[in-house]
Design a protein around this motif. Structure first.
Motif, PDB file in Angstrom:
ATOM      1  N   GLN A   1      37.685  44.191  43.228  1.00 35.03           N
ATOM      2  CA  GLN A   1      38.701  44.409  44.402  1.00 35.03           C
ATOM      3  C   GLN A   1      37.719  44.312  45.691  1.00 35.03           C
ATOM      4  N   LEU A   2      36.623  45.068  45.449  1.00 32.11           N
ATOM      5  CA  LEU A   2      35.778  45.490  46.689  1.00 32.11           C
ATOM      6  C   LEU A   2      35.109  44.247  46.988  1.00 32.11           C
TER       7      LEU A   2
ATOM      8  N   GLN B   1      41.569  42.806  39.293  1.00 33.38           N
ATOM      9  CA  GLN B   1      41.983  44.054  38.784  1.00 33.38           C
ATOM     10  C   GLN B   1      41.134  45.443  38.816  1.00 33.38           C
ATOM     11  N   HIS B   2      39.790  45.178  38.552  1.00 29.67           N
ATOM     12  CA  HIS B   2      38.949  46.409  38.568  1.00 29.67           C
ATOM     13  C   HIS B   2      38.580  46.659  40.352  1.00 29.67           C
ATOM     14  N   PRO B   3      38.360  48.326  40.256  1.00 31.25           N
ATOM     15  CA  PRO B   3      38.012  48.407  41.673  1.00 31.25           C
ATOM     16  C   PRO B   3      36.801  47.672  42.261  1.00 31.25           C
TER      17      PRO B   3
ATOM     18  N   SER C   1      36.970  41.822  48.615  1.00 32.36           N
ATOM     19  CA  SER C   1      37.345  41.922  50.058  1.00 32.36           C
ATOM     20  C   SER C   1      36.197  42.071  50.819  1.00 32.36           C
TER      21      SER C   1
ATOM     22  N   ASP D   1      43.675  38.040  42.440  1.00 26.62           N
ATOM     23  CA  ASP D   1      44.374  39.045  41.856  1.00 26.62           C
ATOM     24  C   ASP D   1      43.237  39.747  41.214  1.00 26.62           C
TER      25      ASP D   1
END
Lengths: 291, 245
Positions: free
Chosen positions: A284-285, A279-281, A288, A277
């Protein structure tokens, strides 16, 4: 100070953090009042537009508890190695303070200590494993000699005891004992790394830094080195800061993670939370992008 | 029996920055309680937020709002807002989690995986291994697999290791996510027995499952979850209703 090793699951009873870092920063350049406000992830840069100073890392604050493993993850140039090198006194930080629980009860900023005290802290209370074995080992000293160096620097001068300790450490890190007197120059990459680990653990340090220890090793050797670190961590209840750009390593080794970008911490939290989970962009990048 | 856990208005909204900051509501305003030693079942359609609730309580997800007061042995802790250090400590000592799928390092044997949990709790190695063997025997995990990594096991065998790992340390609170999914009848029966055994030994269970039969047999109480966003209007919340048996 080669004491008999503490074996078993020595759960540390120590209260308070092993390490506390506040506002650590490292600048290359003159540094101006704009450096902090005009660099970082929001600017996608760590070069100050006003004075050209490189802000390798800034505003780094965190605490580390006994027996826990902290991961530092981020892309190249995010400042993660700078951070551990400052803490290991390889680099002098430009700003900030750090407190080591085992140094004056955690009451004195370690960066303000004398050169001699720093050397003693580094050799007695800390261990470091570098990405490149050339940095952590003298490849033209024997494996045993390299470990002896760390023991000597911490004030252990008894040759018999040094040899016994070096032998025990190599055994623990799965280096064949008959290589004790051989030069690490002729060792494989994985074995050099294991000698570095043995050296880092020589004085039962309260804090161990691992800087990209498996980068550059092939996959099966990577796995072996990581397994070794994991089992040593469990067995000796080591407190570790592990720097890696590899989320797999972070997942395997750490409980808590700092995510760095452009010299700043963009996010910190439980490792499983960072991975499931984020939080920071940027995180997340990063997550992913896992293969 | 005292209250062990009191969840109040738990909500979780995911913000997907890769999709331009789109927000996805996983669960909204969830409230329920669990007594000491009680087994609570949670059911509802896929996507209703069942797993999200468990993950928020275990802090694998960072909850967006709400509180979950847990009566730990060392005093009350709000699981949704407590510092990470206390969460790690609680995970070691009191709270277990059985994920939907077992995720392990391919080089660690099944026995070690279970024993490690006990080592973390401070047991010595031999005792931990003995307990792991006892659990595997009970779960009828074929003996020749014990020294192999569960990575190569069948789904049912993996799930038994998964449950054994969490059961080993007899946590005070165990969160289980679909513990019997993909199991054949025999394995399911074994896992059910183990859950009941844990419950009798004093572990409170929160079980998320689609399996009505398992819930009926294990849970003292079942709550039902609807889609968080399906109800009309903004004030719509995940509809939680107690369905006492």
């Amino acid at each position: 100070m080669a004491q008999p090793e503490k074996e078993g699951n020595a759960v540390s009873k120590e209260q308070g953090p092993v390490l506390q870092v506040r506002g650590l920063g490292k600048f290359y350049g003159e540094a101006c009042p704009h450096c902090i406000n005009s660099t970082g992830p929001a600017w996608e840069s760590n070069i100050c537009p006003a004075c050209g100073t490189i802000v390798a890392c800034a505003e780094i604050s965190f605490a580390l508890m006994a027996g826990s493993v902290l991961g530092v993850v981020g892309e190249s140039g995010s400042g993660k190695s700078t951070l551990v090198q400052c803490l290991y006194f390889d680099l002098a930080p430009s700003t900030g303070e750090a407190f080591l629980g085992s140094y004056v009860g955690g009451k004195k900023n370690i960066f303000a200590a004398s050169a001699q005290e720093k050397r003693l802290m580094r050799n007695k209370l800390m261990g470091m494993v570098y990405q490149n074995p050339q940095q952590g080992l003298n490849l033209d000293f024997s494996a045993g000699g390299n470990i002896a160096e760390k023991l000597l620097m911490a004030g252990c001068f008894h040759v018999g005891r040094i040899r016994a300790r070096a032998g025990a450490l190599l055994e623990k890190t799965e280096v064949p004992l008959k290589r004790l007197d051989h030069l690490p120059r002729f060792f494989s990459g994985g074995m050099q790394q294991r000698v570095q680990i043995a050296k880092a653990l020589a004085n039962n340090p309260g804090l161990v830094f691992l800087d990209e220890v498996t980068t550059g090793l092939d996959v099966s050797v990577q796995a072996k080195v990581l397994d070794l670190i994991r089992s040593l961590q469990r067995e000796l209840a080591l407190t570790i800061i592990a720097v890696s750009h590899d989320l797999g390593v972070i997942r395997l080794l750490t409980d808590y993670t700092l995510v760095m970008k452009n010299g700043r911490i963009v996010e910190q939290g439980l490792t499983d939370q960072i991975l499931s989970d984020p939080q920071h962009p940027y995180t997340q990048l990063l997550v992913s992008s896992l293969l | 029996m005292g209250k062990l856990l009191l969840v109040d208005n738990l909500s979780k909204v995911f913000k997907l920055h890769l999709l331009g900051g789109r927000e996805v509501v996983a669960c909204r305003n969830i409230s329920f309680g669990v007594n000491e030693g009680e087994a609570l079942g949670i059911k509802g359609p896929s996507g209703a937020g069942k797993t999200t609730i468990l993950k928020c309580l275990y802090r694998t997800y960072l909850p967006s709002s709400g509180t979950a007061v847990y009566a730990s042995l060392k005093g009350e802790v709000d699981l949704l807002n407590a510092p990470e250090q206390s969460i790690l400590e609680l995970r070691r000592q009191e709270i277990g989690y059985v994920a939907q799928f077992l995720r392990v390092i391919p080089r660690v044997s099944a026995l070690q995986i279970v024993a490690e949990e006990l080592l973390l709790k401070g047991w010595d190695c031999n005792r931990a291994l003995a307990e792991a063997r006892r659990l595997f025997t009970h779960l009828r995990l074929p003996r020749e697999l014990w020294d192999a990594s569960p990575y190569t096991f069948s789904g049912g065998e993996q799930q038994r290791v998964n449950v054994a790992r969490a059961a080993a340390k007899q946590p005070r609170l165990l969160l289980l996510d679909e513990p019997t999914a993909s199991l054949d009848l025999e394995s399911k029966e074994r896992v059910r027995e183990l859950m009941l055994w844990l419950k009798n030994a004093g572990t409170a269970l929160v079980v998320v499952s689609h399996d009505q039969e398992i819930l009926q047999q294990v849970a003292d109480r079942i709550i039902f979850l609807d889609y968080p966003a399906q109800k009309q209007g903004e004030e719509a919340c995940s509809h939680v209703r107690d369905a006492y048996r």
